[in-house]
Design a protein around this motif. Structure first.
Motif, mmCIF file in Angstrom:
data_model
loop_
_atom_site.group_PDB
_atom_site.id
_atom_site.type_symbol
_atom_site.label_atom_id
_atom_site.label_comp_id
_atom_site.label_asym_id
_atom_site.label_seq_id
_atom_site.Cartn_x
_atom_site.Cartn_y
_atom_site.Cartn_z
ATOM 1 N N GLY A 20 1.085 -1.554 0.329
ATOM 2 C CA GLY A 20 -0.143 0.103 -0.432
ATOM 3 C C GLY A 20 0.943 1.334 -0.057
ATOM 4 N N THR A 21 0.125 2.256 0.438
ATOM 5 C CA THR A 21 0.831 3.463 0.455
ATOM 6 C C THR A 21 0.758 3.934 1.186
ATOM 7 N N LEU A 22 1.836 5.352 2.515
ATOM 8 C CA LEU A 22 1.588 5.532 3.350
ATOM 9 C C LEU A 22 2.460 7.052 3.006
ATOM 10 N N LYS A 23 1.148 8.399 3.850
ATOM 11 C CA LYS A 23 1.686 9.398 3.534
ATOM 12 C C LYS A 23 1.210 10.644 4.304
ATOM 13 N N ALA A 24 1.668 11.405 4.718
ATOM 14 C CA ALA A 24 1.657 12.983 6.091
ATOM 15 C C ALA A 24 2.435 13.814 5.357
ATOM 16 N N ASP A 25 1.940 15.473 5.951
ATOM 17 C CA ASP A 25 3.125 15.779 5.662
ATOM 18 C C ASP A 25 1.749 17.265 7.103
ATOM 19 N N ASN A 26 2.729 18.051 7.075
ATOM 20 C CA ASN A 26 2.429 18.991 8.328
ATOM 21 C C ASN A 26 1.860 20.133 8.037
ATOM 22 N N LYS A 53 5.859 4.795 -0.609
ATOM 23 C CA LYS A 53 4.924 3.703 -1.290
ATOM 24 C C LYS A 53 5.543 2.270 -0.665
ATOM 25 N N LEU A 54 4.744 1.387 -0.087
ATOM 26 C CA LEU A 54 4.831 0.504 0.587
ATOM 27 C C LEU A 54 5.103 -1.429 -0.137
ATOM 28 N N ASN A 55 5.991 -1.253 -1.068
ATOM 29 C CA ASN A 55 6.261 -2.270 -1.479
ATOM 30 C C ASN A 55 5.838 -3.751 -1.112
ATOM 31 N N TYR A 56 5.885 -3.745 -0.116
ATOM 32 C CA TYR A 56 5.750 -5.023 1.030
ATOM 33 C C TYR A 56 6.055 -4.643 2.189
ATOM 34 N N ALA A 57 5.016 -5.413 3.090
ATOM 35 C CA ALA A 57 5.528 -6.184 4.864
ATOM 36 C C ALA A 57 5.132 -7.638 5.038
ATOM 37 N N ALA A 58 5.814 -8.637 4.632
ATOM 38 C CA ALA A 58 6.040 -9.558 4.894
ATOM 39 C C ALA A 58 6.402 -9.941 6.397
ATOM 40 N N ALA A 72 7.485 -10.761 13.335
ATOM 41 C CA ALA A 72 8.311 -10.380 13.176
ATOM 42 C C ALA A 72 8.482 -10.545 11.174
ATOM 43 N N GLY A 73 8.879 -9.618 10.895
ATOM 44 C CA GLY A 73 9.011 -10.300 9.150
ATOM 45 C C GLY A 73 9.390 -8.553 8.549
ATOM 46 N N LEU A 74 10.066 -8.237 7.745
ATOM 47 C CA LEU A 74 10.724 -7.810 6.932
ATOM 48 C C LEU A 74 9.989 -6.572 5.838
ATOM 49 N N SER A 75 9.931 -5.650 5.909
ATOM 50 C CA SER A 75 9.631 -4.830 4.962
ATOM 51 C C SER A 75 10.471 -4.321 4.163
ATOM 52 N N GLY A 76 9.894 -3.510 2.575
ATOM 53 C CA GLY A 76 10.551 -2.601 1.585
ATOM 54 C C GLY A 76 9.794 -2.434 1.282
ATOM 55 N N TYR A 77 10.186 -0.725 0.938
ATOM 56 C CA TYR A 77 9.222 0.649 0.879
ATOM 57 C C TYR A 77 10.411 1.652 -0.335
ATOM 58 N N LYS A 78 9.573 2.388 -0.769
ATOM 59 C CA LYS A 78 10.229 3.098 -1.410
ATOM 60 C C LYS A 78 9.767 5.099 -0.732
ATOM 61 N N VAL A 93 9.108 -0.486 13.451
ATOM 62 C CA VAL A 93 9.513 -0.779 12.012
ATOM 63 C C VAL A 93 11.544 -0.255 13.006
ATOM 64 N N ASP A 94 12.214 -0.853 13.114
ATOM 65 C CA ASP A 94 12.980 -1.100 13.099
ATOM 66 C C ASP A 94 14.250 0.324 12.197
ATOM 67 N N GLY A 95 14.066 0.805 12.137
ATOM 68 C CA GLY A 95 14.210 2.982 12.020
ATOM 69 C C GLY A 95 13.228 3.320 11.953
ATOM 70 N N ASP A 96 14.359 4.643 10.834
ATOM 71 C CA ASP A 96 13.467 6.003 11.191
ATOM 72 C C ASP A 96 13.461 6.665 10.043
ATOM 73 N N ASN A 97 13.925 5.622 9.699
ATOM 74 C CA ASN A 97 13.868 5.812 7.568
ATOM 75 C C ASN A 97 11.944 6.054 7.082
ATOM 76 N N LEU A 98 11.416 5.411 7.229
ATOM 77 C CA LEU A 98 10.303 5.131 6.259
ATOM 78 C C LEU A 98 9.414 6.434 5.942
ATOM 79 N N ASP A 99 9.405 7.158 7.132
ATOM 80 C CA ASP A 99 8.865 8.806 5.863
ATOM 81 C C ASP A 99 10.037 9.869 5.385
ATOM 82 N N GLY A 100 11.414 9.508 5.702
ATOM 83 C CA GLY A 100 12.361 9.955 4.942
ATOM 84 C C GLY A 100 12.521 11.012 5.703
#
Length: 447
Positions: free
Chosen positions: A92-98, A119-124, A152-158, A207-214
């Motif tokens: 699916g798709t994730l989005k937000a703004d200020n 763009k959440l390509n997968y979260a398996a 637990a699993g892996l996610s791939g996103y852009k 998510v094990d990181g702070d990259n999901l929202d760039g």
């Protein structure tokens, strides 16, 4: 450390799921009886809303989160009524703004970013699903099931970010970002039919990181949630194990055991009554009033005095007087009488007729047999003149002729044995007239 975890996680997921598949051929424990089989495999499809926020703690990097479309699939293996493993995948798709001000007055480190879209390509993920309880504790199959999940699993996103000046940039430099995710969730399932369920659920993915929202905010890990509705399809034969109630099954088995115990007690009481009747019949059948060892029903002479020896019909047994056998002594004179009779014995040629001059010596043998109770064996023999069958008949006839004569003179026929041997036992050669004469004989043996 994170890289090692990424490398080992796919192996762990595969191992757990293969282990579940290996158990697919076995009957689930604790919920089945030997005669009952359940459906333990299922798959589901769902769709819902993805949002880059979590009510379970943490702070967001953007002030105004948006909802967008997401969808997913899963396959599940049910091990017991309460526990299963499921392999989930969502996109699916994730989005937000200020567009709204932060209530706390916070300004992101990267103050130029005003929006993001990922763009959440997968979260398996591999998740354990635990059913909480059955609505009706005394119903073997329920229609509503509440559950919680975790895994637990892996996610791939852009992710792409929008700067304050409106510039849109690719945060990952054109590459997908892969990170570990930890999903937890709750849900409810409603059984629409024996093989189809309505699935309503909500999961939060950490998510094990702070990259999901760039955008970075003090090193906080990102998170997102997925609220969905979908359908689950049970595979195989039998009722769904997830909706079975082991408590109700145990309760029903207890009721059946109680009913069986009552039935067994009734059978036991009936058997006791039959045994008592059989015992009474046996006592009546074996009753022996006079104590002679013969039951009254078979006793033809009831009231026999004590200690009387009776026969099988209960009547006094008549014991014959003992028979004493007189010892017979054979003297030399007795043997002489027999030898003389043999010496004077003659028959007509080829016949069993005794010639008259043999009668006097045979009379003395008859008198000996009747007075001393002596037994006699007569053995007839012939030479080899004529056929074998003819000689056998002739030898037997001559021995019988002598026996008949002795009986006619008063001898006891039961003590005389007459046998013919034909030409089988010669005492001389049959090649000479003298030898054949010796072979034509009747031997007398007294005893």
């Amino acid at each position: 450390m994170k890289h090692k975890l990424f490398k080992s996680l796919p192996v762990a997921i595969a191992a757990l799921f293969i282990g579940g598949a290996a158990n697919a051929q076995t009957t689930p424990m604790s919920t089945t009886t030997p005669a009952e089989q359940f459906s333990t495999w299922s798959f589901g499809v769902n769709a819902g809303i993805l949002s880059p926020i979590s009510p379970l703690g943490g702070k967001n990097d953007f002030s105004d989160w948006k909802s967008d479309f997401g969808y997913g699939v899963y396959i599940k293996k049910q091990f017991t009524s309460y526990f299963s493993l499921r392999l989930d995948g969502i996109r699916g798709t994730l989005k937000a703004d200020n567009s709204s001000a932060y209530k706390s007055g916070f300004t992101p480190n990267d103050g130029n970013n005003t929006a993001f879209k990922t763009k959440l390509n997968y979260a398996a993920s591999l998740n354990a699903e635990v059913n909480l309880f059955n609505i009706d504790m005394f119903k073997k199959q329920n229609i509503l099931q509440l559950y919680v999940t975790g895994g637990a699993g892996l996610s791939g996103y852009k992710p792409t970010v929008t700067a304050a000046n409106g510039t849109v940039s690719d945060f990952g430099g054109g590459k997908d970002i892969s990170e570990l995710v930890i999903p937890v969730g709750i849900g409810a399932k409603v059984k629409l039919s024996e093989k189809i369920n309505l699935d309503l659920g909500w999961s939060v993915y950490f998510v094990d990181g702070d990259n999901l929202d760039g955008t970075y905010r003090n090193g906080n890990s990102d998170k997102f949630n997925y609220a969905h509705a979908g359908l689950e399809f049970a595979l195989g034969k039998g009722k769904q194990l997830a909706f079975s109630n082991p408590v109700a099954a145990t309760y029903e088995e207890a009721l059946q055991a109680k009913a069986l115990a009552g039935s067994l007690k009734s059978d036991l009481d009936q058997q006791k009554a039959e045994n008592a009747k059989l015992r009474s019949d046996m006592d009546d059948l074996l009753k022996d009033s006079d104590g002679d060892g013969v039951a009254d029903k078979l006793d033809k002479c009831p009231g026999t005095p004590a200690n009387t020896v009776v026969d099988g019909s209960g009547c006094p047994l008549v014991v014959p007087a003992p028979v004493t056998n007189e010892k017979v002594i054979i003297t030399e004179e007795d043997r002489r009488v027999v030898r003389e009779a043999i010496r004077n014995l003659e028959f007509d040629l080829g016949k069993a007729t005794i010639r008259a001059h043999s009668f006097p010596t045979l009379d003395r043998v008859a008198n000996l047999l009747s007075t001393k109770n002596i037994s006699l064996k007569l053995a007839g023999h012939t030479d080899n003149t004529g056929s074998k069958d003819l000689n056998m008949r002739l030898s037997k006839a001559r021995a019988e002729s002598i026996k008949a004569y002795l009986v006619s003179k008063g001898a006891n026929g039961s003590r005389i044995e007459a046998t013919g041997y034909g030409m089988n036992q010669p005492i001389a050669s049959n090649k000479t007239a003298a030898g054949r004469q010796k072979n034509r004989r009747v031997e007398f043996t007294i005893y």
